[in-house]
Design a protein around this motif. Structure first.
Motif, PDB file in Angstrom:
ATOM      1  N   VAL A 189      -3.930  13.148  39.973  1.00  0.00           N
ATOM      2  CA  VAL A 189      -4.605  14.300  39.664  1.00  0.00           C
ATOM      3  C   VAL A 189      -4.128  15.381  40.587  1.00  0.00           C
ATOM      4  O   VAL A 189      -4.805  16.388  40.780  1.00  0.00           O
ATOM      5  N   LYS A 190      -2.988  15.157  41.205  1.00  0.00           N
ATOM      6  CA  LYS A 190      -2.447  15.800  42.374  1.00  0.00           C
ATOM      7  C   LYS A 190      -2.561  17.342  41.877  1.00  0.00           C
ATOM      8  O   LYS A 190      -2.572  18.158  42.517  1.00  0.00           O
ATOM      9  N   ASN A 191      -1.879  17.576  40.451  1.00  0.00           N
ATOM     10  CA  ASN A 191      -1.716  19.071  40.093  1.00  0.00           C
ATOM     11  C   ASN A 191      -2.860  19.678  39.160  1.00  0.00           C
ATOM     12  O   ASN A 191      -2.463  20.468  38.476  1.00  0.00           O
ATOM     13  N   GLU A 192      -3.964  18.937  39.183  1.00  0.00           N
ATOM     14  CA  GLU A 192      -5.152  19.192  38.143  1.00  0.00           C
ATOM     15  C   GLU A 192      -5.974  20.377  39.017  1.00  0.00           C
ATOM     16  O   GLU A 192      -5.895  20.356  40.155  1.00  0.00           O
ATOM     17  N   GLY A 229     -10.018  13.067  35.229  1.00  0.00           N
ATOM     18  CA  GLY A 229      -8.750  13.960  35.452  1.00  0.00           C
ATOM     19  C   GLY A 229      -8.960  15.168  36.025  1.00  0.00           C
ATOM     20  O   GLY A 229      -8.214  16.079  36.038  1.00  0.00           O
ATOM     21  N   VAL A 230      -9.971  15.244  37.531  1.00  0.00           N
ATOM     22  CA  VAL A 230     -10.175  16.328  38.114  1.00  0.00           C
ATOM     23  C   VAL A 230      -9.801  15.920  39.520  1.00  0.00           C
ATOM     24  O   VAL A 230      -9.852  14.774  40.038  1.00  0.00           O
ATOM     25  N   LYS A 231      -8.947  16.855  40.218  1.00  0.00           N
ATOM     26  CA  LYS A 231      -8.750  16.512  41.744  1.00  0.00           C
ATOM     27  C   LYS A 231      -9.758  16.645  42.553  1.00  0.00           C
ATOM     28  O   LYS A 231     -10.228  17.818  42.866  1.00  0.00           O
ATOM     29  N   PRO A 232     -10.285  15.780  43.576  1.00  0.00           N
ATOM     30  CA  PRO A 232     -11.251  16.207  44.435  1.00  0.00           C
ATOM     31  C   PRO A 232     -10.749  16.286  45.879  1.00  0.00           C
ATOM     32  O   PRO A 232      -9.717  15.915  46.256  1.00  0.00           O
ATOM     33  N   ILE A 233     -11.213  17.413  46.419  1.00  0.00           N
ATOM     34  CA  ILE A 233     -10.946  17.645  47.940  1.00  0.00           C
ATOM     35  C   ILE A 233     -12.153  17.194  48.579  1.00  0.00           C
ATOM     36  O   ILE A 233     -13.280  18.225  48.424  1.00  0.00           O
ATOM     37  N   GLU A 262      -7.601  14.587  47.832  1.00  0.00           N
ATOM     38  CA  GLU A 262      -7.548  14.862  49.359  1.00  0.00           C
ATOM     39  C   GLU A 262      -8.572  14.588  49.975  1.00  0.00           C
ATOM     40  O   GLU A 262      -9.671  14.463  49.484  1.00  0.00           O
ATOM     41  N   VAL A 263      -8.591  13.867  51.285  1.00  0.00           N
ATOM     42  CA  VAL A 263      -9.692  13.566  52.100  1.00  0.00           C
ATOM     43  C   VAL A 263      -9.521  14.155  53.427  1.00  0.00           C
ATOM     44  O   VAL A 263      -8.442  13.807  54.151  1.00  0.00           O
ATOM     45  N   LEU A 264      -9.922  15.271  53.833  1.00  0.00           N
ATOM     46  CA  LEU A 264      -9.846  16.097  55.032  1.00  0.00           C
ATOM     47  C   LEU A 264     -10.838  15.533  56.026  1.00  0.00           C
ATOM     48  O   LEU A 264     -12.204  15.806  55.892  1.00  0.00           O
ATOM     49  N   PHE A 265     -10.432  14.969  57.220  1.00  0.00           N
ATOM     50  CA  PHE A 265     -11.567  14.558  58.347  1.00  0.00           C
ATOM     51  C   PHE A 265     -11.243  15.678  59.342  1.00  0.00           C
ATOM     52  O   PHE A 265     -10.546  16.582  59.508  1.00  0.00           O
ATOM     53  N   ASP A 266     -12.358  15.671  60.272  1.00  0.00           N
ATOM     54  CA  ASP A 266     -12.628  16.707  61.204  1.00  0.00           C
ATOM     55  C   ASP A 266     -12.500  17.989  60.817  1.00  0.00           C
ATOM     56  O   ASP A 266     -12.036  19.032  61.402  1.00  0.00           O
ATOM     57  N   SER A 267     -13.160  18.026  59.768  1.00  0.00           N
ATOM     58  CA  SER A 267     -13.139  19.266  58.909  1.00  0.00           C
ATOM     59  C   SER A 267     -14.575  19.623  58.784  1.00  0.00           C
ATOM     60  O   SER A 267     -15.262  19.302  57.834  1.00  0.00           O
ATOM     61  N   LYS A 268     -15.235  20.767  59.537  1.00  0.00           N
ATOM     62  CA  LYS A 268     -16.761  21.115  59.576  1.00  0.00           C
ATOM     63  C   LYS A 268     -16.758  22.124  58.645  1.00  0.00           C
ATOM     64  O   LYS A 268     -16.207  23.063  58.805  1.00  0.00           O
ATOM     65  N   VAL A 269     -17.583  22.188  57.533  1.00  0.00           N
ATOM     66  CA  VAL A 269     -17.976  23.460  56.783  1.00  0.00           C
ATOM     67  C   VAL A 269     -18.866  24.171  57.549  1.00  0.00           C
ATOM     68  O   VAL A 269     -20.041  23.996  58.086  1.00  0.00           O
ATOM     69  N   VAL A 270     -18.693  25.463  57.576  1.00  0.00           N
ATOM     70  CA  VAL A 270     -19.266  26.527  58.587  1.00  0.00           C
ATOM     71  C   VAL A 270     -19.809  27.759  57.684  1.00  0.00           C
ATOM     72  O   VAL A 270     -20.750  28.504  58.222  1.00  0.00           O
ATOM     73  N   ASP A 271     -19.354  27.751  56.452  1.00  0.00           N
ATOM     74  CA  ASP A 271     -19.749  28.826  55.563  1.00  0.00           C
ATOM     75  C   ASP A 271     -19.562  28.485  54.051  1.00  0.00           C
ATOM     76  O   ASP A 271     -18.515  27.656  53.823  1.00  0.00           O
TER      77      ASP A 271
END
Length: 526
Positions: free
Chosen positions: A80-83, A106-110, A211-220
């Protein structure tokens, strides 16, 4: 030919394959001399209600027929890289299973995780236990796999209406869990095996193009009117998507503050608060299995479940055991400096000499009149204040306040404390001074009642260790019952324990899958 049989056996007969197989064949009326015969258990549960423990076993016997695999699930995920992409905030069970379901559709998760991967978390957990240092972004609650990674790993739930429990179990087996979890009535994985399993779930997401992003804090949250378009990270990066699944867990107070500050509808929610109670596992085994010495080599470490009703100032509240960890450990679960929280976990073999369980009292919003000024954050602010008080009574470190059980019921500070599984150590205090009176008095009544229901349970050879306060989220992020979407903010899907819709690994995983399905049906595949 395939036959289904049901048996009631001794523990040795049920758990020893060499003994079980001939018994099963005899029950099925099949000769053991036949060469093309296969026997397997499909369900197993322990019945300890009588003087002798029995094990109820359901099994299949195959004669001249190849058995079908127990595992139907195959994780051949599409790329799903390009979905189109969706955003999932939180890499706990809800977030990870939402991501895998998105990939299937069929959807790309981040996946955005404030903490570290499971390997990186270990150093921060060691720092809490040995140096009393709490990293607010990486601890027993925050990081890959969420709080569930370092827990007992229980896999049973009452939330059968929300999804397919068997499917969740099979996905776990496909990623490294033993097939035993498909058989046991009360399965668990164990904290020693969960990190590797969680890493395998992440690897499936990455290999499929997610994609899985570590050390990534949502602030807004990036809003366009009443519609969410994406999120902003602590480093200023903006990530856009077709929708946002909010699966941050029950301890992400900064997210609740952010929602409130942005006038996104949230609600105060009842929860429960109390202590962890630690006995020797041998004592619990003797009580539950009616054994004089020990439980023997076949029975698992015994657990218990207790519930009572207590009165205080004319109001009745439940007192109940929570997240019982047989053969387990008590761990420091604070998420910020200046607070003290305890939780329980067990290894897969449950072979610690200790048994621990949360013992908590229901907290209703009407119990918190002085906190109503905080609006939807009322219960959360109360929770935080109790945790800060526990930290002070522990000595302003991660040393936990504690008291022997009978001493607590008699309101007497313990002259000494017992050995404990809690690594940072204990400080003898009067737990009535740590807990609010409406909690401590109800807890005292509950323990006296439990001593009558489970003889031997109420003893000074057990101790209360405080506080157990993260039983469930003190805030609910509302959503529509049918669409799962936030009633005001379009594209926002509150999910899992942190939003108030799950209570464990399996229910959170099922909720994650449903949220992914609802979001994708509405905004991607519509």
């Amino acid at each position: 030919m395939r036959k289904e049989i049901n048996l009631q056996l001794s523990p040795e007969e049920a758990y020893s394959e060499e003994i079980f197989t001939p018994i099963a064949l005899q029950k099925a009326g099949v000769s053991g001399s036949q060469s093309n015969v296969y026997v397997r258990q499909t369900r197993r549960s322990i019945d300890a209600r009588g003087r002798r423990v029995k094990v109820n076993v359901a099994a299949e016997v195959f004669v001249n027929e190849a058995p079908k695999p127990m595992l139907d699930f195959h994780h051949d995920y599409p790329n799903v890289k390009n979905e189109d992409q969706i955003i999932i905030v939180g890499a706990g069970p809800a977030g990870l299973f939402a991501a895998l379901r998105a990939i299937e559709l069929g959807v790309k998760p981040i996946v955005i995780e404030r903490g570290k991967d499971v390997r990186g978390r270990r150093r921060d957990l060691a720092a809490i236990n040995k140096e009393h240092i709490v990293n607010p972004e990486s601890n027993y609650c925050f990081g890959e796999g969420g709080a569930g990674t370092y827990s007992d790993g229980k896999l049973y739930t009452r939330s059968k209406k929300r999804g397919d429990i068997r499917r969740i179990m099979e996905i776990l087996v496909a990623h490294g869990a033993t097939e035993e979890i498909l058989v046991e009535a009360h399965p668990h994985i164990g904290t020693n095996k969960l990190p590797k399993l969680v890493a395998e779930l992440r690897e499936s997401i990455l290999q499929a193009g997610g994609e899985v992003l570590f050390d990534s804090k949502v602030v807004d949250f990036l809003l366009d009117g009443n519609e969410i378009k994406g999120v902003t990270l602590h480093n200023g990066e903006k990530i856009m998507g077709k929708g946002v699944i909010l699966a941050t867990g029950h301890s992400a107070r900064d997210i609740f503050h952010l929602l409130h500050a942005k006038n996104i509808l949230i609600e105060a929610k009842p929860f429960a608060l109390g202590v962890r109670i630690e006995h020797s596992q041998n004592l619990i085994d003797k009580i539950q299995y009616n054994c004089e010495i020990d439980r023997g080599p076949y029975l698992p470490a015994a657990s218990y479940s207790l519930v009572s009703q207590s009165m205080y100032q004319g109001k009745q509240r439940g007192v109940f055991s929570f997240c019982m960890c047989p053969g387990g450990f008590i761990v420091p679960a604070a998420t910020s400096p200046g607070e003290l929280v305890v939780n329980g976990m067990s290894p897969s073999r449950r072979d610690s000499k200790f048994a621990n369980s949360g013992m908590v009292v229901a907290v209703e919003l009407e119990d918190l009149p002085q906190y109503q000024k905080y609006g939807p954050l009322a219960a959360m602010m109360f929770q935080a204040e109790v945790e800060q008080k526990a930290w002070e009574h522990g000595g302003k470190t991660q040393t936990a306040p504690a008291q022997r059980m009978i001493d607590f019921t008699q309101k007497k500070v313990s002259s000494s404390l017992l050995d404990t599984s809690y690594q940072p150590g204990l400080n003898a205090v009067d737990m009535h001074e740590v807990l609010p009176q409406f909690i401590s008095e109800r807890l005292r009544q509950g323990l006296l009642d439990f001593g009558k229901k489970m003889r031997g349970y109420l003893t000074n050879d057990a101790q209360l260790i405080g506080v157990e306060s993260r039983t469930s989220s003190p805030v609910r992020v509302p959503r529509d019952k049918e669409t799962f979407e936030h009633p005001v903010i379009k594209g926002l899907y509150p999910c899992g324990e942190g939003a108030g819709y799950a209570g464990g690994i399996v229910s959170a995983a099922m909720d994650g899958e449903r949220c992914a399905e609802k979001l994708i049906a509405q905004y991607v595949k519509s």
